[in-house]
Design a protein around this motif. Structure first.
Motif, mmCIF file in Angstrom:
data_model
loop_
_atom_site.group_PDB
_atom_site.id
_atom_site.type_symbol
_atom_site.label_atom_id
_atom_site.label_comp_id
_atom_site.label_asym_id
_atom_site.label_seq_id
_atom_site.Cartn_x
_atom_site.Cartn_y
_atom_site.Cartn_z
ATOM 1 N N THR A 1 -15.012 -36.577 25.379
ATOM 2 C CA THR A 1 -15.916 -37.251 24.456
ATOM 3 C C THR A 1 -15.298 -37.364 23.065
ATOM 4 O O THR A 1 -15.238 -38.446 22.481
ATOM 5 C CB THR A 1 -17.253 -36.500 24.363
ATOM 6 O OG1 THR A 1 -17.800 -36.324 25.664
ATOM 7 C CG2 THR A 1 -18.248 -37.273 23.510
ATOM 8 N N SER B 1 -14.286 -43.241 29.401
ATOM 9 C CA SER B 1 -15.092 -43.205 30.617
ATOM 10 C C SER B 1 -15.436 -44.623 31.064
ATOM 11 O O SER B 1 -15.499 -44.915 32.264
ATOM 12 C CB SER B 1 -16.361 -42.376 30.397
ATOM 13 O OG SER B 1 -17.132 -42.904 29.325
ATOM 14 N N HIS B 2 -15.663 -45.529 30.105
ATOM 15 C CA HIS B 2 -15.911 -46.928 30.458
ATOM 16 C C HIS B 2 -14.710 -47.498 31.220
ATOM 17 O O HIS B 2 -14.878 -48.235 32.204
ATOM 18 C CB HIS B 2 -16.157 -47.770 29.203
ATOM 19 C CG HIS B 2 -17.468 -47.526 28.544
ATOM 20 N ND1 HIS B 2 -17.762 -46.341 27.893
ATOM 21 C CD2 HIS B 2 -18.577 -48.296 28.420
ATOM 22 C CE1 HIS B 2 -18.985 -46.401 27.391
ATOM 23 N NE2 HIS B 2 -19.511 -47.583 27.704
ATOM 24 N N GLN C 1 -22.782 -35.003 24.490
ATOM 25 C CA GLN C 1 -23.660 -36.142 24.729
ATOM 26 C C GLN C 1 -23.171 -37.389 24.017
ATOM 27 O O GLN C 1 -23.070 -37.440 22.802
ATOM 28 C CB GLN C 1 -25.093 -35.844 24.288
ATOM 29 C CG GLN C 1 -26.041 -37.016 24.573
ATOM 30 C CD GLN C 1 -27.495 -36.702 24.319
ATOM 31 O OE1 GLN C 1 -27.865 -35.532 24.197
ATOM 32 N NE2 GLN C 1 -28.320 -37.720 24.250
ATOM 33 N N HIS D 1 -22.590 -41.937 25.223
ATOM 34 C CA HIS D 1 -22.453 -42.990 26.240
ATOM 35 C C HIS D 1 -23.416 -42.839 27.413
ATOM 36 O O HIS D 1 -23.170 -43.401 28.483
ATOM 37 C CB HIS D 1 -21.011 -43.017 26.781
ATOM 38 C CG HIS D 1 -19.968 -43.125 25.713
ATOM 39 N ND1 HIS D 1 -19.971 -44.141 24.771
ATOM 40 C CD2 HIS D 1 -18.912 -42.329 25.410
ATOM 41 C CE1 HIS D 1 -18.930 -43.975 23.954
ATOM 42 N NE2 HIS D 1 -18.297 -42.889 24.318
ATOM 43 N N LEU D 2 -24.510 -42.098 27.221
ATOM 44 C CA LEU D 2 -25.457 -41.950 28.331
ATOM 45 C C LEU D 2 -26.224 -43.248 28.565
ATOM 46 O O LEU D 2 -26.833 -43.420 29.626
ATOM 47 C CB LEU D 2 -26.409 -40.779 28.086
ATOM 48 C CG LEU D 2 -25.748 -39.396 27.961
ATOM 49 C CD1 LEU D 2 -26.800 -38.295 27.999
ATOM 50 C CD2 LEU D 2 -24.702 -39.175 29.058
ATOM 51 N N HIS E 1 -23.772 -44.446 31.272
ATOM 52 C CA HIS E 1 -23.640 -43.625 32.482
ATOM 53 C C HIS E 1 -24.977 -43.153 33.051
ATOM 54 O O HIS E 1 -25.048 -42.788 34.224
ATOM 55 C CB HIS E 1 -22.746 -42.418 32.193
ATOM 56 C CG HIS E 1 -21.339 -42.788 31.862
ATOM 57 N ND1 HIS E 1 -20.439 -43.228 32.799
ATOM 58 C CD2 HIS E 1 -20.679 -42.815 30.672
ATOM 59 C CE1 HIS E 1 -19.281 -43.491 32.217
ATOM 60 N NE2 HIS E 1 -19.398 -43.246 30.926
ATOM 61 N N TYR F 1 -21.707 -39.062 33.887
ATOM 62 C CA TYR F 1 -20.682 -39.068 32.838
ATOM 63 C C TYR F 1 -19.547 -38.121 33.214
ATOM 64 O O TYR F 1 -18.361 -38.487 33.156
ATOM 65 C CB TYR F 1 -21.341 -38.654 31.527
ATOM 66 C CG TYR F 1 -20.495 -38.734 30.274
ATOM 67 C CD1 TYR F 1 -19.455 -39.644 30.135
ATOM 68 C CD2 TYR F 1 -20.774 -37.898 29.195
ATOM 69 C CE1 TYR F 1 -18.706 -39.715 28.972
ATOM 70 C CE2 TYR F 1 -20.036 -37.964 28.022
ATOM 71 C CZ TYR F 1 -19.002 -38.868 27.915
ATOM 72 O OH TYR F 1 -18.266 -38.930 26.762
ATOM 73 N N THR G 1 -17.415 -39.422 36.183
ATOM 74 C CA THR G 1 -16.495 -40.490 35.789
ATOM 75 C C THR G 1 -15.263 -39.904 35.119
ATOM 76 O O THR G 1 -14.123 -40.309 35.409
ATOM 77 C CB THR G 1 -17.192 -41.476 34.844
ATOM 78 O OG1 THR G 1 -18.333 -42.028 35.501
ATOM 79 C CG2 THR G 1 -16.254 -42.596 34.442
ATOM 80 N N LYS G 2 -15.450 -38.943 34.223
ATOM 81 C CA LYS G 2 -14.307 -38.294 33.574
ATOM 82 C C LYS G 2 -13.440 -37.564 34.609
ATOM 83 O O LYS G 2 -12.204 -37.587 34.544
ATOM 84 C CB LYS G 2 -14.794 -37.296 32.524
ATOM 85 C CG LYS G 2 -15.484 -37.918 31.323
ATOM 86 C CD LYS G 2 -14.522 -38.620 30.419
ATOM 87 C CE LYS G 2 -15.156 -38.987 29.081
ATOM 88 N NZ LYS G 2 -14.245 -39.795 28.246
ATOM 89 N N ASP H 1 -27.432 -45.095 23.340
ATOM 90 C CA ASP H 1 -27.866 -43.710 23.505
ATOM 91 C C ASP H 1 -28.800 -43.231 22.395
ATOM 92 O O ASP H 1 -28.459 -42.361 21.592
ATOM 93 C CB ASP H 1 -26.631 -42.808 23.583
ATOM 94 C CG ASP H 1 -26.976 -41.422 24.148
ATOM 95 O OD1 ASP H 1 -28.141 -41.206 24.533
ATOM 96 O OD2 ASP H 1 -26.076 -40.565 24.191
#
Length: 546
Positions: free
Chosen positions: A131, A200-201, A223, A225-226, A229, A235, A238-239, A404
């Protein structure tokens, strides 16, 4: 508008046949079209298509890329890859070959890599996810790799470098076609190493498909980009995809928190663990952290006994973690610790300047611009500046619109816990009402959502009174904070860092926090004041109420 990545493409390419591409990926050639053609590069944006390109027409949220295929062909594209719906939209009145895939986005990265001869295979690649801290870690990686004598490349949020060529970035991680073209250009530029941010995108959208990183690194998970995701589990998953054989060969995972520990357990590739905490066991451990200039010196030790001492010029414990991760990744990539120690000594430690990351613009008052745009990053930035602030610590920040919303009150609470003076303003409102976004941030400050009040906050040194203001637009908030600061105060302008464009209701406005801060500092110097006196800015009365 064209992508800046269009400016870094390979000058020389090898023609590949569409018929061979169809066989390699099991694709169907749409009837009624030519069965073959030569392609030399790949574009997924019709506006950057060039002669010889394979144009990949992807389905989008608002339009299908096939609607722009004719424009791409008009610019010189010699073939099109799309899905069945795209082939229908293109029709059968074109002689340009049209290849059909069930999910063209899912194969775009591998297709682009195949067309360009898998350029990533000729680079030593380092990919960083997490993050917070990706940008700083990649800059430190690039700094160290160049100190070791390698000709380096860098891809990330701020800029893209291919040897000596530099262009600004639009995305943290480029789209797959742009990325492969960029890697092929790096190969031509005789670049040997690549330090790259992996968002993550990008993982979710297949942007880094076609690249298997030599070493992947993980910073942290907090926290953010929720809105994209949905929840933390998605989230995290994805990572974690970066730490699989399809994405990387080895990894280094920071295990200072539970998410890092979980990432190390979930990894499907060999990983080395890293900690900066004295009570944790890991493969690499940071100890003996001490102030050094504007940053910190530290010792990095492997459980096998290898050790080195170096420093980072950036303040805060989290920047020690970022720097240590960069060093550990280079060592896990095969570099000898003696060579790394010698290179770091000659380079005065990890002293890379990272635009908009704890960037100090002035010292009296101290004015710092940082990209901290979520709760954890804001907390860490304020905690890093507190020990060296002899006066008051002020923060100017906002939350991004259309992103978010759940983190907004937590950011307000973090600001009150960490600062003495809080200025809530706008970040990028996008299409959301800026006043509504500010109100949701203010809801977490303990003021009852009403600015212009003081609240009581407590920290390790005891309780203190915190001023909370709401000032918009952002330039006014920066000016108000700097003009009101005493000589011994620190003003942290957080959230945008290096960014120069603010989007409001679909319209881009020029806004650079560093430019605004320097203008406020110039205005401050033009106003007579006694040493240590805080100035009253006439513009501060232009406070916008929620």
């Amino acid at each position: 508008m064209t992508s800046p990545f269009d400016r870094i493409r390979p000058a020389a390419t090898t023609a590949r046949q569409v018929s061979d591409l169809a066989v390699a990926f099991g694709l169907t050639i749409a009837p009624g079209h030519a069965a073959d053609a030569a392609v030399t590069c790949v574009a997924s944006d019709n506006r950057v298509a060039r002669p010889g390109d394979l144009f990949v027409a992807l389905p989008g949220a608002r339009a299908h890329g096939a609607q722009f295929a004719a424009d791409a062909v008009g610019r010189g594209a010699t073939a099109v890859l799309t899905d069945a719906r795209g082939a229908e939209l293109i029709g059968s009145d074109s002689t340009t070959p049209v290849l059909i895939a069930d999910d063209p986005r899912a194969i775009l990265g591998q297709v682009a890599a195949w067309v360009l001869g898998n350029p990533a295979d000729e680079l030593m690649t380092f990919g960083v996810t997490g993050t917070n801290g990706k940008t700083t870690t990649t800059y430190q990686l690039d700094h160290l790799l160049r100190a070791l004598g390698w000709r380096g490349g860098l891809i990330g949020t701020v800029e893209t470098r291919s040897g000596d060529r530099v262009v600004p970035s639009i995305l943290t991680t480029p789209e797959a076609a742009d990325l492969q073209a960029l890697l092929a250009a790096m190969r031509e530029d005789h670049v040997r190493t690549l330090a790259m941010e992996v968002s993550s995108h990008a993982l979710a959208q297949h942007r880094v498909d076609g690249v298997v990183f030599g070493v992947a690194g993980f910073t942290n998970l907090t926290q953010d980009h929720l809105d994209f995701h949905g929840d933390f589990e998605s989230y995290f998953a994805t990572k974690a995809d970066l730490f699989t054989p399809a994405r990387a060969r080895r990894g280094v995972v920071t295990v200072d928190d539970a998410w890092g520990e979980r990432m190390a357990r979930a990894a499907q590739i060999p990983v080395a663990t890293l900690t900066t905490l004295p009570d944790k066991h890991a493969d690499w451990t940071v100890t003996d952290v001490a102030p050094s200039g504007t940053g910190s010196a530290f010792t990095l030790t492997h459980r096998d006994g290898r050790t080195l001492r170096t420093s980072t010029s950036l303040p805060g414990g989290y920047n020690v973690a970022n720097a240590a991760l960069a060093v550990a990744m280079v060592l896990e990539g095969g570099s000898d610790i003696r060579d790394v120690t010698e290179a770091l000594t000659a380079a005065d430690g990890l002293s890379a300047t990272v635009p908009g990351r704890m960037e100090v613009l002035a010292t009296a008052p101290r004015v710092v611009v940082d990209f901290a745009h979520n709760t954890e990053a804001l907390q860490l930035a304020l905690a890093a500046l507190r020990p060296t602030t002899t006066g008051r610590l002020a923060v100017v920040f906002g939350a991004t619109g259309d992103r978010d919303a759940g983190k907004r009150p937590f950011m307000g609470a973090a600001a009150v816990r960490g600062a003495d003076v809080v200025y809530v303003t706008d970040d990028d409102p996008h299409d959301e009402d800026p006043a509504k976004v500010r109100a949701e941030v203010l809801a977490g400050t303990g003021t009852g959502g009403t600015p212009g009040r003081t609240v009581e906050a407590a920290d390790d040194s005891g309780s203190r009174t915190v001023e909370v203001h709401e000032v918009a637009p952002r330039a006014d908030a920066i000016r108000a904070a700097i003009l009101a600061a005493g000589q011994d105060d620190t003003v942290l302008v957080a959230g945008r860092g290096h960014e120069t464009i603010q989007e409001i209701a679909g319209v881009d406005h020029l806004l650079d926090d560093r430019v605004e801060a320097r203008a406020a500092l110039a205005a401050r110097n033009a106003i007579p004041q006694q040493d240590g006196q805080r100035q009253q800015d006439p513009m501060q009365e232009r406070t916008t109420q929620a």
